[in-house]
Design a protein around this motif. Sequence first.
Motif, PDB file in Angstrom:
ATOM      1  N   LYS A 193      -5.807 -23.153  44.049  1.00 29.35           N
ATOM      2  CA  LYS A 193      -5.054 -21.948  43.682  1.00 29.35           C
ATOM      3  C   LYS A 193      -5.428 -21.458  42.289  1.00 29.35           C
ATOM      4  N   GLY A 558      -1.500 -14.542  42.975  1.00 27.10           N
ATOM      5  CA  GLY A 558      -2.277 -15.732  43.290  1.00 27.10           C
ATOM      6  C   GLY A 558      -3.464 -15.490  44.208  1.00 27.10           C
ATOM      7  N   THR A 559      -4.487 -16.309  44.014  1.00 25.54           N
ATOM      8  CA  THR A 559      -5.578 -16.433  44.969  1.00 25.54           C
ATOM      9  C   THR A 559      -5.536 -17.881  45.449  1.00 25.54           C
ATOM     10  N   ARG A 560      -5.476 -18.064  46.763  1.00 27.65           N
ATOM     11  CA  ARG A 560      -5.419 -19.415  47.317  1.00 27.65           C
ATOM     12  C   ARG A 560      -6.626 -19.592  48.217  1.00 27.65           C
TER      13      ARG A 560
ATOM     14  N   GLU B 501     -11.265 -10.190  45.675  1.00 24.79           N
ATOM     15  CA  GLU B 501     -10.324 -10.483  44.593  1.00 24.79           C
ATOM     16  C   GLU B 501     -10.189  -9.272  43.674  1.00 24.79           C
ATOM     17  N   VAL B 505      -6.555  -8.132  44.612  1.00 26.73           N
ATOM     18  CA  VAL B 505      -5.672  -8.717  43.594  1.00 26.73           C
ATOM     19  C   VAL B 505      -5.538  -7.775  42.396  1.00 26.73           C
ATOM     20  N   PRO B 511      -1.613 -10.739  46.695  1.00 29.06           N
ATOM     21  CA  PRO B 511      -2.309 -12.035  46.698  1.00 29.06           C
ATOM     22  C   PRO B 511      -3.256 -12.174  47.891  1.00 29.06           C
ATOM     23  N   ILE B 512      -4.173 -13.119  47.779  1.00 21.93           N
ATOM     24  CA  ILE B 512      -5.113 -13.397  48.874  1.00 21.93           C
ATOM     25  C   ILE B 512      -5.087 -14.878  49.195  1.00 21.93           C
ATOM     26  N   ALA B 513      -5.166 -15.185  50.503  1.00 22.62           N
ATOM     27  CA  ALA B 513      -5.461 -16.547  50.948  1.00 22.62           C
ATOM     28  C   ALA B 513      -6.850 -16.507  51.588  1.00 22.62           C
ATOM     29  N   PHE B 514      -7.765 -17.299  51.036  1.00 24.25           N
ATOM     30  CA  PHE B 514      -9.139 -17.319  51.548  1.00 24.25           C
ATOM     31  C   PHE B 514      -9.337 -18.489  52.506  1.00 24.25           C
ATOM     32  N   TYR B 516      -8.156 -19.826  55.246  1.00 22.25           N
ATOM     33  CA  TYR B 516      -7.118 -20.781  55.623  1.00 22.25           C
ATOM     34  C   TYR B 516      -7.383 -21.355  57.015  1.00 22.25           C
ATOM     35  N   PHE B 531       3.545 -17.859  43.425  1.00 24.49           N
ATOM     36  CA  PHE B 531       4.373 -16.750  42.976  1.00 24.49           C
ATOM     37  C   PHE B 531       4.541 -15.835  44.175  1.00 24.49           C
TER      38      PHE B 531
END
Lengths: 563, 563
Positions: A193, A558-560, B501, B505, B511-514, B516, B531
């Motif tokens: 994260k 956030g970037t996850r 991003e 972002v 936010p981003i989830a990469f 997953y 957050f």
Amino acid sequence: MSKIAAVVEKNSDVLREAVAANQQRGFYAHWPEAPSGKIYGETANADGQAAFQARINSVFEDISADGAEDSFGEEESPFGFPLEISYPVFSEDTLITRANGAWKEWRSLSVEERASILIETLERAAAHFFEIAYATMHTTGQGFVMAFQASGPHAFDRGLEAIAQGYSQISAFSPKVDWTKRVGREEYVTVHKTFNIVPRGINLVVGCSTFPTWNSTPGIFAGLVTGNPVLVKPHPGAVLPIAILVASMRGTLRDLGLNPDIVQLASDSSRDPLALRLATNPNVKIIDYTGGTEFGSLLEKVAAENGKAIFSEKSGVNSAILDSVDNLDRVLDNLAFGAVLYSGQMCTAPQNFFINRNGVREGDAVVPYEEVVERLAAKIKQLATHPKIGAGTLGALQSVATLERLTQLSEHPHDARIRLESEIVEQPGFPAARSRTPLLLEVAADKADVYGKELFGPIYFVIPTDSFEHSLELVTASIKEHGALTSAVYSCDASQRALAEEKVVFEAAAPIAFNYVGNIWVNQSASFSDFHGAGANAAGTATFTDAAFVSNRYNVIGTREIR
Amino acid sequence: MSKIAAVVEKNSDVLREAVAANQQRGFYAHWPEAPSGKIYGETANADGQAAFQARINSVFEDISADGAEDSFGEEESPFGFPLEISYPVFSEDTLITRANGAWKEWRSLSVEERASILIETLERAAAHFFEIAYATMHTTGQGFVMAFQASGPHAFDRGLEAIAQGYSQISAFSPKVDWTKRVGREEYVTVHKTFNIVPRGINLVVGCSTFPTWNSTPGIFAGLVTGNPVLVKPHPGAVLPIAILVASMRGTLRDLGLNPDIVQLASDSSRDPLALRLATNPNVKIIDYTGGTEFGSLLEKVAAENGKAIFSEKSGVNSAILDSVDNLDRVLDNLAFGAVLYSGQMCTAPQNFFINRNGVREGDAVVPYEEVVERLAAKIKQLATHPKIGAGTLGALQSVATLERLTQLSEHPHDARIRLESEIVEQPGFPAARSRTPLLLEVAADKADVYGKELFGPIYFVIPTDSFEHSLELVTASIKEHGALTSAVYSCDASQRALAEEKVVFEAAAPIAFNYVGNIWVNQSASFSDFHGAGANAAGTATFTDAAFVSNRYNVIGTREIR
């Protein structure tokens, strides 16, 4: 080592000290406030004065006019001469395009890098303290010592305070983490994260005519440390002090290999004002404002309707309650100095003195109301006309409107009675200075239409009241309606002080100074210690420098990632 | 030792741990998320279920009806039966008067005391986890496990996170200091300063029907820890879960000798709604809101026009981009689970899947677009109709409106093409449950009028695009217009991820989830780490729990004294 890494190393102690000062809130000043040759160099004063003189009747060339639409200036010294300095005027489009162009580089720096670079801009600009002091004196009308302190060391300390607060907030949590959770008997998942600080966007800082740097440095540095581009829109009557700072900052940024357009001077003119156009531009996301209530309320409306953050300091009506004292002479000395200092043109100066009509208790005695008023008037007069310190303490009236207000009230006090006439004061060396002693009026407590509004400048009211509680009631009502930046209460009774705290601080949301005597005045607000501007009453939304003053200038997004 | 001092001592470790967790942002949970008898006691589940059953068809007596105007309730289980629970309904005046009556005692406590007391309210209320889980299941339609986790441990962790954040902010600086300045050669002045935390005023927390505790605990505990009275206004369709919490909190406060009215249940009815009336009440200074965009935007307007703080979470449209993957099967498993989980009724669930029409790269191969869509549809169907886990993962549809929307789109997909039909799902033991499998539609990229708005519930779109860049452009535009709480991006190309991003972002502020895959889903938001809610786009202004989420609920106002 890169130039930026060197600046980070060089300024790490100052950053650490400023962070600690914000936490401890005891006395701390990074730049000494005395305009002394021993501190700043024996020729500093003469050099600064010469530098200021050289500005007069010239083009301000420290900021490149490349791409400017116009060159303009209308500053006049309240000490009686026009400055004839012209500044480059850029179009809204040019300013916005350049700000956006510099943004990505700036926000990509770490907060420690931004904080260290900004400290460096202040350190280098501090070489201009004396020049800024003369520039401030001859735009605001402040006496030289105040001009030096307020626009130099104190303003820079407020800037440093904002830098440290922004740094503390952003570095309060880890910027990256490998988050590992057990999701089965023997199964774990790890998410990488990053918690990105996403600045909101262009930060417009609208300055005022009386404290052109002190009231602008908090917003400028809070905006910059949190990663936003900043447009500094000075009051057309007080451009030079902040122009010197902005030009110096841009030079430092350029020297460090950075795009200087992250901070730009958005100079304008009173015939073609830029503030509202910039405030309504969709790229502008944050507004800092110091000035009158009318325009401030319009900017607040613009901000509210468009989801922009606003930090305002508008007008308020500050009051003092005089009820019981240890030593009346010391109290009246203190109040008189506060009234004479810069001719009441400080947003923190009390305007209304609520005095118990049954007299002021002093130890076991009671000094009759009439005597209190007479002695206050006499002390104000004595100080303001003092041959050595009167003129320098008073300074000059920044605007013609203030002089007109003073003259009008002197000639037509309506329901008020004049207790001290305002007189012309000679400013040595400046025969045409707009300088006057304070006007002291007396008015009945039920005439809030007379004393209830802000009458900016050296205009004061004494208001006889029935009791401490009556005074407190009037002050609380005044703050609730008009706002206030300060209040002063003189009472030797702890239960009265507790009641005042309950009413003024917790109900009306203004600060209190109790029983101020000696070399400290309610007008003063100390960097790293006093939270300036309640932020909670009608006088404005900003507090220098609380957590909200910085934390509303960015989001954490956030970037996850699963790898 | 007083009861409060005992609570401070008892909970100091938890407070310290929570503060550290907010700083470190790695995995941390104070309450275990597994609804396990080994953790919570072997009879906890049966006891909780029995307690819930006993609530049905009765008056909610845990909150005294003393002074109530009415008794009312309209909750219906999405699993197919009315709850017939009635709650006391208090007038606006009663709620406000009681809140103000409890305020002074509460704000006079230290922030450490408030934080410790609030932790105690959570610790004691945790005994109701299973009961709250059944209450959540039968108001929101969540399956039991999610209901337990979301309304119990996860919601309580979010509350603890807010307590810790408020505590950290307020205790970041010294509350009192003796400030000493040298004012002459041998002269010093000392000012005794107190930095008062002045809470803004009554904090209204307006809850939603799908996550009645999870979305409300942050606001409730942020409001309380910063010293404000809190009114909890639940959605009339999901009162019970939060009513159990509020009643338990009030019991704990009473037990500690405190006025419980610092937190009140402001239950209402859909025929006589209370939220707007409370929001416009001048005593209400802070609003937390979760729910639809239309009413949320009205509350934001009310707040903006009246200088109130607002923390909103409204609707957004979440998207996923599918471009290149390591293992398509694992990716589609992950996306399918996210789509089935609680029937898409999570504000964090992706609605739109933007898929490269030229196929999805998997290692060296390219899987054709058609095959990707077919496999995604098959996986959704397989999971949703899975005899063991399908029904529990789907849960039921909270509102009739969601079912109607689903039915209407199934019958009239207009420009879209149905790729997976929605079917009825049987919920064991609940023959009348409102439960359906997801509807998957395909629509052209230029039909943003179809997929561009939020279609709450199990409705998903696949949208073929020309390229990764095209997908990204559509997603960025969608977030800018409608907001988003999450986004998911699948790309094995680091430069594409960097571009995403930059756009998502930093420009669009989501936010981003990469990439997953596995037992972690973009829908999830971890307390003390993620957050939640960007706070920066059209989906709302709140972020759980950043500095701004607490620091805008109070002001710091000083008292200075010369002794």
